[in-house]
Design an enzyme around this catalytic site. Structure first.
Site: not given
Ligand code: PRP
Length: 176
Positions: A40-41, A103, A159
Site C-alpha cells: 500500500k505504500g 530497502d 507506515d
Molecule cells: C514496504 C514498502 C516497500 C517494501 C520495501 O512495504 O512499501 O514495498 O516494504 O522493502 P524491501 O525493499 O526491503 O523489500 P510493506 O511490506 O511494509 O507493505 P506496505 O506497502 O503495505 O506498507
C-alpha cells in the site's frame, strides 16, 4: 516514546515528483505504458506522480500489486508474498513499477520478476526513497526520488505498523 522528525518537506516532495515525471517522460521513450503501484505504500507517491505525468502529456493506465514483506514489524523478511496480482493483462506491454521505498529491494525485485513472468516486454522501476546501503539483492531503480540513510521513515504513504501513512511529508521515527 517515538517522535517524528521531518526529513523531506512537502515542498521538496512536490518539486522532486515534478522532476521525476520529467525524467520518466524522457527516459521511458514511449507514452503507452502501464503504471503498477506496489500497495500500500506507493499510493500517495503514485497519485502525485500520475498527475505530474499528465502535466507532461502522459496518461498511463494504472494497476496495482500487493506484496507484503514487513507486516507489523520494522524489519523486512526474506520472503515477500504476492497477496494480490494485476487486474490487467501486461503481456507485450511496457510497465513502470512504482513504490515508496527500496530497502533490501526484495519486494521490487519480486514484483519485477512477477511482471516479466506475466509477459511484459520491459519493467522499469521508480522509487521515491532509496536505502541503497540495505540491499539483500542487486537492484538499481531506473528512477529514484531521494537516496536516504538507514533510518526508519514514515509519511507520504510509508507506515509504521499501519500508522503515519497520511503525513504529507517524510519523517524519521526516533525514540525521544
Ligand atoms: C514496504 C514498502 C516497500 C517494501 C520495501 O512495504 O512499501 O514495498 O516494504 O522493502 P524491501 O525493499 O526491503 O523489500 P510493506 O511490506 O511494509 O507493505 P506496505 O506497502 O503495505 O506498507
Amino acid at each position: 516514546m517515538a517522535v517524528l522528525k521531518e526529513i523531506i518537506s512537502e515542498e521538496r516532495l512536490r518539486l522532486r515528483v515534478e522532476e521525476i515525471s520529467h525524467e520518466i517522460a524522457e527516459g521511458m521513450a514511449r507514452k503507452d505504458f502501464v503504471m503498477v503501484g506496489v500497495l500500500k505504500g506507493s499510493v500517495v507517491f503514485l497519485a502525485d506522480l500520475m498527475r505530474a505525468l499528465h502535466r507532461r502529456g502522459l496518461c498511463p493506465t494504472v494497476d496495482f500489486i500487493t506484496i507484503s514483506s514487513y507486516g507489523d514489524s520494522t524489519e523486512s523478511s526474506s520472503a515477500g508474498k504476492i497477496i494480490s496480482g494485476l487486474h490487467h493483462d501486461v503481456e507485450g506491454k511496457v510497465v513502470l513499477l512504482v513504490d515508496d521505498i527500496a530497502d533490501t529491494a526484495l519486494t521490487l525485485k519480486q514484483a519485477r520478476d512477477h511482471i516479466l513472468s506475466m509477459g511484459a516486454t520491459r519493467a522499469f522501476t521508480c522509487v521515491l526513497l532509496d536505502k541503497a546501503g540495505r540491499r539483500k539483492v542487486e537492484f538499481e531503480p531506473d528512477f529514484r526520488g531521494f537516496a536516504i540513510e538507514n533510518v526508519f521513515v514514515v509519511g507520504y504513504g510509508l507506515d509504521a505498523a499501519h500508522r503515519h501513512r497520511c503525513l504529507p511529508y517524510v519523517a524519521r521515527l526516533e525514540d525521544e
